[in-house]
Design a protein around this motif. Sequence first.
Motif, short mmCIF file in Angstrom:
data_model
loop_
_atom_site.label_atom_id
_atom_site.label_comp_id
_atom_site.label_asym_id
_atom_site.label_seq_id
_atom_site.Cartn_x
_atom_site.Cartn_y
_atom_site.Cartn_z
N ILE A 184 -31.67 -5.61 37.46
CA ILE A 184 -30.99 -5.87 36.20
C ILE A 184 -29.81 -6.79 36.43
O ILE A 184 -28.99 -6.57 37.33
CB ILE A 184 -30.49 -4.55 35.57
N HIS A 201 -23.19 -9.33 37.52
CA HIS A 201 -23.62 -8.26 38.41
C HIS A 201 -25.14 -8.27 38.54
O HIS A 201 -25.84 -8.55 37.56
CB HIS A 201 -23.22 -6.89 37.84
N ILE A 226 -28.85 3.95 39.14
CA ILE A 226 -28.48 2.53 39.11
C ILE A 226 -27.47 2.27 40.21
O ILE A 226 -26.44 2.95 40.29
CB ILE A 226 -27.88 2.14 37.74
N LEU A 229 -27.94 -5.41 39.56
CA LEU A 229 -28.09 -3.97 39.73
C LEU A 229 -29.53 -3.66 40.09
O LEU A 229 -30.46 -4.41 39.73
CB LEU A 229 -27.71 -3.24 38.44
N GLY A 260 -36.93 7.22 38.81
CA GLY A 260 -36.01 8.33 38.99
C GLY A 260 -34.67 7.99 38.39
O GLY A 260 -33.87 8.86 38.08
N GLY A 261 -34.40 6.68 38.19
CA GLY A 261 -33.37 6.24 37.27
C GLY A 261 -32.02 5.83 37.78
O GLY A 261 -31.30 5.18 37.07
N GLN A 311 -32.42 -0.47 39.94
CA GLN A 311 -32.74 0.84 39.40
C GLN A 311 -34.12 1.27 39.90
O GLN A 311 -35.12 0.66 39.58
CB GLN A 311 -32.71 0.85 37.87
N SER A 359 -25.24 -0.82 42.18
CA SER A 359 -24.74 -2.19 42.13
C SER A 359 -25.08 -2.89 43.44
O SER A 359 -24.75 -2.40 44.52
CB SER A 359 -23.23 -2.20 41.90
#
Lengths: 110, 110
Positions: free
Chosen positions: A86, A33, A43, A35, A40-41, A37, A45
């Motif tokens: 990520i 995967h 996540i 991802l 402000g956080g 981010q 996909s």
Amino acid sequence: KNEVEQSPQNLTAQEGEFITINCSYSVGISALHWLQQHPGGGIVSLFMLSSGKKKHGRLIATINIQEKHSSLHITASHPRDSAVYICAVRSRGGADGLTFGKGTHLIIQP
Amino acid sequence: DAEITQSPRHKITETGRQVTLACHQTWNHNNMFWYRQDLGHGLRLIHYSYGVQDTNKGEVSDGYSVSRSNTEDLPLTLESAASSQTSVYFCASSPGYEQYFGPGTRLTVT
């Protein structure tokens, strides 16, 4: 040693540049995967890959299963692409939970 | 619209207290996960569940517990909060391979 390694850890580029983020992993996987981010956080996909290549807008993800390597490319980068990217893998035969890289912090300057 | 929510979004608690973080999804996904995110470590799997009454330990499960009494909810309990559990906690749900993340809970243990 982390099972998922990302490079670079930090990347600053100018608007319009072609961006490549790399991910290497050491275990057999059933899926990989990518991802995103944002500050402000939250996540989100971006891609899930088990082979080949996927494209969504200006984002392209590729995976080479034999070499245990994946890349995320951003074409015509824009300041709104600034985020942490990520890489995460789902181990073959393992739990459905993901194993994550530490992320690449991307900053695109106008 | 279907979604995944976490509450509270921010919490400060004292060492030794019991804390429960809520996760609720309306997609009717069987698979649910809890992760923690820390600087230098990235995201790590705490616990996961494949369905009602099913719970499994992840990579960093010590000091945490979960229960699954229905499909929609997977609460995470810190039995006796420790400063090492200061972190950002993400819940995720999955119908199979793809994972959908909640907005996160920032927990500070003083």
